[in-house]
Design a protein around this motif. Structure first.
Motif, PDB file in Angstrom:
ATOM      1  N   GLY A 172      32.388  -9.796  22.473  1.00  0.00           N
ATOM      2  CA  GLY A 172      33.144  -9.174  23.553  1.00  0.00           C
ATOM      3  C   GLY A 172      32.603  -7.802  23.899  1.00  0.00           C
ATOM      4  O   GLY A 172      31.408  -7.603  24.040  1.00  0.00           O
ATOM      5  N   ARG A 193      33.876 -18.648  25.942  1.00  0.00           N
ATOM      6  CA  ARG A 193      32.659 -17.850  25.807  1.00  0.00           C
ATOM      7  C   ARG A 193      31.459 -18.716  25.470  1.00  0.00           C
ATOM      8  O   ARG A 193      30.354 -18.474  25.932  1.00  0.00           O
ATOM      9  CB  ARG A 193      32.864 -16.760  24.744  1.00  0.00           C
ATOM     10  CG  ARG A 193      33.792 -15.647  25.201  1.00  0.00           C
ATOM     11  CD  ARG A 193      33.964 -14.603  24.121  1.00  0.00           C
ATOM     12  NE  ARG A 193      34.792 -13.495  24.604  1.00  0.00           N
ATOM     13  CZ  ARG A 193      35.238 -12.523  23.845  1.00  0.00           C
ATOM     14  NH1 ARG A 193      34.961 -12.501  22.558  1.00  0.00           N
ATOM     15  NH2 ARG A 193      35.972 -11.552  24.349  1.00  0.00           N
ATOM     16  N   TYR A 228      37.022 -18.507  22.243  1.00  0.00           N
ATOM     17  CA  TYR A 228      35.681 -18.826  21.751  1.00  0.00           C
ATOM     18  C   TYR A 228      35.052 -19.948  22.579  1.00  0.00           C
ATOM     19  O   TYR A 228      33.862 -19.911  22.892  1.00  0.00           O
ATOM     20  CB  TYR A 228      35.725 -19.228  20.280  1.00  0.00           C
ATOM     21  CG  TYR A 228      35.960 -18.095  19.320  1.00  0.00           C
ATOM     22  CD1 TYR A 228      35.269 -16.891  19.442  1.00  0.00           C
ATOM     23  CD2 TYR A 228      36.879 -18.198  18.282  1.00  0.00           C
ATOM     24  CE1 TYR A 228      35.480 -15.847  18.556  1.00  0.00           C
ATOM     25  CE2 TYR A 228      37.098 -17.164  17.392  1.00  0.00           C
ATOM     26  CZ  TYR A 228      36.395 -15.989  17.535  1.00  0.00           C
ATOM     27  OH  TYR A 228      36.611 -14.959  16.668  1.00  0.00           O
ATOM     28  N   ALA A 275      28.410 -16.622  26.779  1.00  0.00           N
ATOM     29  CA  ALA A 275      28.671 -15.199  26.540  1.00  0.00           C
ATOM     30  C   ALA A 275      28.710 -14.908  25.054  1.00  0.00           C
ATOM     31  O   ALA A 275      29.040 -15.779  24.248  1.00  0.00           O
ATOM     32  CB  ALA A 275      30.000 -14.803  27.179  1.00  0.00           C
TER      33      ALA A 275
END
Length: 463
Positions: free
Chosen positions: A333, A324, A321, A329
């Protein structure tokens, strides 16, 4: 070893005490005062009463309006909500070690498989089906057993796939029958039929162009051969055109929704004409929306996570996490663009949707939480909490032909969850579990929790 043996002894003792207490003087127990969610889309019964005798539900209704056997034990559930235990119609058991997060064939043992079934039970799941990655006879043997504190298992044994196009995880990729022509497909089904699997599963997926996939003549032969042996066929699918071809070939259900394009009127017509069912598989914990500055989803701070998941797995996910979040991001996913959209469209059209989480398909799909959070994804795809409960109970039970499960109703097995909050208000409340009952007996969640935490501590110390 002595410490683990002591934990096991304590688990056995508490389980035995729970058995003695729950049966009551006359073998009957009435659970009363709570809200009863039946699981069939009917309105809940407020201040209800549920009578259980010898592992079966014998009466359901309003408190005070239900005939209670003389000398029955009484359990006060005022302020609680009761719903049927759930059925997860898509899983892959045996390969994941939940103490350290590894995936391996070496983990595929009776002990680990039962551990998985008990983790399902801990989270209120009464039954599941392992879909295509079961080696040898283990799953078939467990299918015929009644295992304490454990969900029922159904299995398709080994699925069929073009070599390399089956499971994504490398530890299981070579488990299915590898078929490259019609003759091999028929021979695989013939071999499978000797075990009497609950379905014949077929993978039709080129893995985003990285692999070959089964051709229509091969999958048609597999479905035809299954029919000759009175077996039902189901499929892992990705592309819309493959899904249409598989419906025409005679499969009765799909694991995963269509993900390459929006579903069209032709597919909806075919699905309804053939009464197809679909487990949308919307990503479970890998699809959850983010909240807060830390970039972690709401479920990540749930007490259930720390109760059952090894610290090494929690820490690995926390690092994921954080990476990302810093990279900007999305947390979900690799979720496909069209799966939510198609689920909304199929539901609106009246195509059957049932719960299927793809639990333990890899080390990032935690047993228990994967199923519970998938319910939230289904709500995000347009189902109401009441509709999701039906999809996870009555309708999933019907798909697996588990007639004794699925609703809180007279004659059914006494498999139900006691919740501290109402899931009809917020489906996330399915995580607020007070107790779970399977076959009329309370699941020893405290004993299971102690065992898992001891295993996790040992694994952490070893590494």
């Amino acid at each position: 070893m002595k410490k683990l043996s002591l934990v096991a002894s304590i688990v056995g003792l508490t389980g035995a005490l729970g058995l003695a207490q729950s049966r009551g003087p006359a073998g009957a127990v009435v659970f009363e005062g709570g809200r009863l969610v039946i699981g069939n889309a009917s309105a809940p019964i407020e201040s209800g009463a549920l009578v259980v005798e010898n592992g079966r539900i014998t009466a359901v209704g309003r408190k005070g309006a239900v005939r209670v056997p003389a000398r029955a034990a009484h359990v006060d559930l005022t302020g609680k909500t009761v719903m049927p235990a759930m059925i997860d119609a898509h899983g892959h058991l045996g390969f994941l070690d939940m103490a350290n997060g590894t995936m391996s064939k070496a983990n595929f043992t009776r002990e680990n498989y039962i551990d998985h079934l008990q983790r399902y039970a801990y989270h209120g799941i009464a039954a599941t089906i392992s879909t295509g990655t079961d080696m040898g006879d283990l799953a078939y043997q467990l299918r015929d057993e009644v295992i304490p504190n454990a969900a029922i298992i159904r299995t398709v044994g080994r699925g069929l796939a073009w070599p390399g196009s089956g499971p994504n995880d490398p530890s299981r990729n070579d488990v299915p029958y590898a078929v490259t022509n019609v003759e091999e497909a028929r021979k695989a089904v013939q071999d499978l039929a000797t075990h009497k699997p609950d379905f014949v599963k077929i993978w039709v997926d080129d893995r985003n162009g990285r692999q070959k996939k089964l051709t229509p003549d091969i999958y048609r032969a597999a479905v035809d051969e299954a029919r000759k042996h009175n077996l039902r066929a189901i499929a892992h699918v990705f592309d819309l055109e493959d899904a249409k071809g598989l419906v025409r070939a005679g499969v009765e259900g799909f694991l995963h929704s269509i993900r390459d394009a929006p579903v069209d009127d032709e597919f909806i017509r075919l699905a309804k004409e053939h009464n197809i069912w679909i487990t949308p598989n919307l990503g479970g914990i890998n699809r959850a929306s983010l909240i807060g500055p830390s970039g972690t989803p709401a479920w990540f701070d749930d007490p259930l996570v720390r109760e059952t998941i090894a610290p090494v797995m929690i820490n690995a996910r926390m690092e994921m996490y954080e990476k990302r979040r810093t990279a900007g991001a999305p947390a979900a996913g690799g979720a496909q663009v069209f799966d939510l959209e198609n689920t909304r469209k199929l539901h609106a059209a009246g195509v059957r949707l049932v719960l299927g989480s793809d639990t333990a398909g890899d080390s990032n799909r935690w047993i228990g939480m994967m199923t519970l959070v998938e319910l939230e994804n289904m709500v995000a795809a347009g189902l109401t909490p009441a509709e999701v409960i039906v999809a996870a109970t009555r309708d999933a039970a019907a798909v697996l032909r588990l007639d004794q499960l699925g609703t809180v109703a007279p004659g059914k097995s006494a498999d139900f969850i006691v919740l501290d909050a109402n899931p009809l208000d917020n489906i996330a409340n399915v995580r607020k579990i007070a107790k779970v009952y399977l076959r009329g007996q309370e699941v020893d969640r405290a004993g299971l929790r102690a065992r898992w935490q001891a295993q996790s501590s040992k694994a952490t110390t070893t590494h």
